[in-house]
Design an enzyme around this catalytic site. Structure first.
Site, PDB file in Angstrom:
ATOM      1  N   HIS A  45       0.791  -1.138  -0.412  1.00 36.34           N
ATOM      2  CA  HIS A  45       0.059  -0.316   0.094  1.00 36.34           C
ATOM      3  C   HIS A  45       0.829   0.949   0.090  1.00 36.34           C
ATOM      4  O   HIS A  45       2.168   1.326   0.358  1.00 36.34           O
ATOM      5  CB  HIS A  45      -0.614   0.115   1.128  1.00 36.34           C
ATOM      6  CG  HIS A  45      -0.250  -0.199   2.932  1.00 36.34           C
ATOM      7  ND1 HIS A  45       0.762  -0.276   3.137  1.00 36.34           N
ATOM      8  CD2 HIS A  45      -0.669   0.763   3.738  1.00 36.34           C
ATOM      9  CE1 HIS A  45       0.761  -0.228   4.215  1.00 36.34           C
ATOM     10  NE2 HIS A  45       0.468   0.447   4.862  1.00 36.34           N
TER      11      HIS A  45
ATOM     12  N   HIS B  77       1.193   3.720   2.057  1.00 34.74           N
ATOM     13  CA  HIS B  77       1.805   4.126   2.678  1.00 34.74           C
ATOM     14  C   HIS B  77       3.463   4.203   2.951  1.00 34.74           C
ATOM     15  O   HIS B  77       4.372   3.441   2.574  1.00 34.74           O
ATOM     16  CB  HIS B  77       1.603   3.761   4.824  1.00 34.74           C
ATOM     17  CG  HIS B  77       0.238   4.505   5.381  1.00 34.74           C
ATOM     18  ND1 HIS B  77      -0.747   3.480   5.588  1.00 34.74           N
ATOM     19  CD2 HIS B  77      -0.832   5.506   4.586  1.00 34.74           C
ATOM     20  CE1 HIS B  77      -2.003   4.308   5.448  1.00 34.74           C
ATOM     21  NE2 HIS B  77      -2.079   4.839   5.493  1.00 34.74           N
TER      22      HIS B  77
ATOM     23  N   ASP C 192       5.835   4.211   5.129  1.00 36.22           N
ATOM     24  CA  ASP C 192       6.623   3.032   4.911  1.00 36.22           C
ATOM     25  C   ASP C 192       6.421   1.997   4.659  1.00 36.22           C
ATOM     26  O   ASP C 192       7.740   0.830   5.334  1.00 36.22           O
ATOM     27  CB  ASP C 192       6.361   3.336   6.618  1.00 36.22           C
ATOM     28  CG  ASP C 192       4.745   2.677   6.535  1.00 36.22           C
ATOM     29  OD1 ASP C 192       4.135   3.401   6.913  1.00 36.22           O
ATOM     30  OD2 ASP C 192       4.507   2.340   7.970  1.00 36.22           O
ATOM     31  N   HIS C 193       6.362   1.978   3.902  1.00 36.19           N
ATOM     32  CA  HIS C 193       6.182   1.011   2.931  1.00 36.19           C
ATOM     33  C   HIS C 193       6.558   1.463   1.650  1.00 36.19           C
ATOM     34  O   HIS C 193       6.515   0.002   0.934  1.00 36.19           O
ATOM     35  CB  HIS C 193       4.293  -0.081   3.032  1.00 36.19           C
ATOM     36  CG  HIS C 193       4.025  -0.615   4.470  1.00 36.19           C
ATOM     37  ND1 HIS C 193       4.030  -1.593   4.161  1.00 36.19           N
ATOM     38  CD2 HIS C 193       4.029   0.165   4.981  1.00 36.19           C
ATOM     39  CE1 HIS C 193       3.710  -1.822   5.320  1.00 36.19           C
ATOM     40  NE2 HIS C 193       3.710  -0.093   6.238  1.00 36.19           N
TER      41      HIS C 193
ATOM     42  N   HIS D 207      -7.292  -1.232   5.881  1.00 35.27           N
ATOM     43  CA  HIS D 207      -6.614  -1.031   6.483  1.00 35.27           C
ATOM     44  C   HIS D 207      -6.850   0.452   6.263  1.00 35.27           C
ATOM     45  O   HIS D 207      -7.676   0.852   6.268  1.00 35.27           O
ATOM     46  CB  HIS D 207      -5.216  -0.983   5.909  1.00 35.27           C
ATOM     47  CG  HIS D 207      -4.045   0.111   6.753  1.00 35.27           C
ATOM     48  ND1 HIS D 207      -3.269  -0.222   8.068  1.00 35.27           N
ATOM     49  CD2 HIS D 207      -3.152   0.575   6.189  1.00 35.27           C
ATOM     50  CE1 HIS D 207      -2.499   0.267   8.565  1.00 35.27           C
ATOM     51  NE2 HIS D 207      -2.686   1.192   6.917  1.00 35.27           N
TER      52      HIS D 207
ATOM     53  N   ASP E 102      -0.193  -3.877   5.880  1.00 29.54           N
ATOM     54  CA  ASP E 102      -0.844  -3.586   7.850  1.00 29.54           C
ATOM     55  C   ASP E 102      -2.440  -3.917   7.215  1.00 29.54           C
ATOM     56  O   ASP E 102      -2.660  -3.767   6.351  1.00 29.54           O
ATOM     57  CB  ASP E 102      -0.874  -1.580   7.578  1.00 29.54           C
ATOM     58  CG  ASP E 102       0.586  -1.228   7.765  1.00 29.54           C
ATOM     59  OD1 ASP E 102       1.123  -2.219   7.252  1.00 29.54           O
ATOM     60  OD2 ASP E 102       0.814   0.173   8.000  1.00 29.54           O
TER      61      ASP E 102
ATOM     62  N   HIS F 263       6.377  -4.843  12.386  1.00 34.61           N
ATOM     63  CA  HIS F 263       5.173  -3.416  11.881  1.00 34.61           C
ATOM     64  C   HIS F 263       5.204  -3.375  13.885  1.00 34.61           C
ATOM     65  O   HIS F 263       4.569  -2.629  13.726  1.00 34.61           O
ATOM     66  CB  HIS F 263       4.361  -3.432  11.767  1.00 34.61           C
ATOM     67  CG  HIS F 263       3.934  -2.630  10.553  1.00 34.61           C
ATOM     68  ND1 HIS F 263       2.864  -1.765  10.936  1.00 34.61           N
ATOM     69  CD2 HIS F 263       4.187  -1.773   9.410  1.00 34.61           C
ATOM     70  CE1 HIS F 263       3.310  -0.665  10.759  1.00 34.61           C
ATOM     71  NE2 HIS F 263       3.516  -0.873   9.632  1.00 34.61           N
TER      72      HIS F 263
HETATM   73 ZN   LIG Z   1       2.942   0.314   8.115  1.00 36.40          ZN
HETATM   74 ZN   LIG Z   2      -0.479   2.002   6.584  1.00 38.20          ZN
END
Ligand SMILES: [Zn+2]
Ligand SMILES: [Zn+2]
Length: 301
Positions: free
Chosen positions: A60, A62, A64-65, A140, A210, A268
């Site tokens: 996805h 976000h 951090d990914h 999510h 997530d 995570h």
């Molecule tokens: Zn994340």
């Molecule tokens: Zn996320």
């Protein structure tokens, strides 16, 4: 299959935890799953042969990914990569990449074969000789997909020691395919059951990050050899997990137990926890074969 973990953190940068990135090796090729900021620096430090990365899956959008992705693609180009790369991720990802490349006056030196994910139903999205990849919806705050990667069962294995010297290669191929061989010159018959043994079984790795606690995924990930499931929070923050559409370690363990997987890997982790001892103990109360994902460690699937 082997999984090397490169990031177990979530959201904001943490001193000892990188954002999500997982390198799965399948028959000498790599599949990179998520690519948080700085992933390519971790690859440099750990001498990863990035030319072996043939497929990248992004769960996805976000940061951090995927904030490490455009940097990695740019580096591939600076290294004059020519081999095509398959990129699997949300539709908007391609737009983001094009926008960044366009405004930096850059082009890619290789063909990017983009496959857009959808967040509605389970689907087989990729297949080659060694591997199948399925996506499935997670719950999510923005559209997010999980991935199930299956290393196909290998063909029958030749028992080399008992095979005649200089046995013709086309005959070996036939044996591997499960056929008996009749030598055209001598008429001798080589039975498949004598000269081969069973190949490796198919192996399954499932990746869920997530996501809020979601039992709908159970049929898809059922009996996976290895399940990676996010465990951002512990019990004390379960309300926070619910509000942010994340999971607790206990919930991840419940999913692992009900899906009857062989092994569970947790990651995570939120920056609010200095260590993962509580995550581990709460998960172990539910599912015994739980491990805390450790950065740079190789896990056999
Ligand atoms: Zn994340
Ligand atoms: Zn996320």
């Amino acid at each position: 299959m082997e999984l090397q973990v490169f990031g177990v953190g979530s959201a904001t940068p943490q001193r000892n935890r990188n954002p999500s990135a997982f390198l799965l090796s399948v028959d000498n090729e790599y599949v990179l799953i998520d690519c948080g900021e700085g992933t390519q620096f971790r690859f440099l430090e750990h001498k990863v042969k990035t030319s072996r990365i043939k497929t990248i899956c992004i769960s996805h959008l976000h940061g951090d990914h995927y904030f490490g992705l455009v940097g990695l693609l740019s580096t591939f180009s600076l290294h004059h990569r020519t081999e095509p790369l398959t990129l699997i991720g949300p539709e908007a990802l391609l737009e983001i990449i094009h926008l960044q490349l366009f405004h930096s006056g850059s082009t890619l030196s290789f063909k990017l074969e983009f496959i857009a994910t959808q967040n509605v139903h389970v689907s087989k999205i990729f297949e080659n000789a060694a591997l199948e990849i399925y996506t499935f919806p997670l719950i999510h705050r923005i559209p997010t997909t999980g991935f199930k990667l299956i290393q196909k069962a290998s063909k029958r294995k030749i028992i080399k020691d008992i095979l005649p010297v200089n046995f013709p290669i086309p005959y070996i191929k036939m044996l591997k395919e499960g056929k008996d061989v009749k030598d055209e010159l001598t008429g001798e018959i080589f039975l498949n059951s004598t000269y081969t043994k069973e190949g490796n079984k198919a192996k399954v790795f499932s990746y869920c990050s997530d996501t809020a606690f979601n039992k709908d995924i159970l049929p898809v990930i059922f009996e996976s050899d290895l399940l990676y499931h996010e465990a951002t929070f512990t019990d004390v923050d379960s309300k926070r997990a619910e509000n942010t559409f994340h999971s607790t370690a206990r919930q991840a363990a419940l999913i692992a137990k009900e899906a009857n997987v062989s092994k569970l890997l947790l990651g995570h982790f939120s920056s609010r926890y200095g260590n993962e001892l509580t995550h581990l103990s709460e998960a172990l109360e539910v599912f015994s074969n739980t491990l805390i994902a450790e950065q740079y460690i190789l896990y056999t699937v």
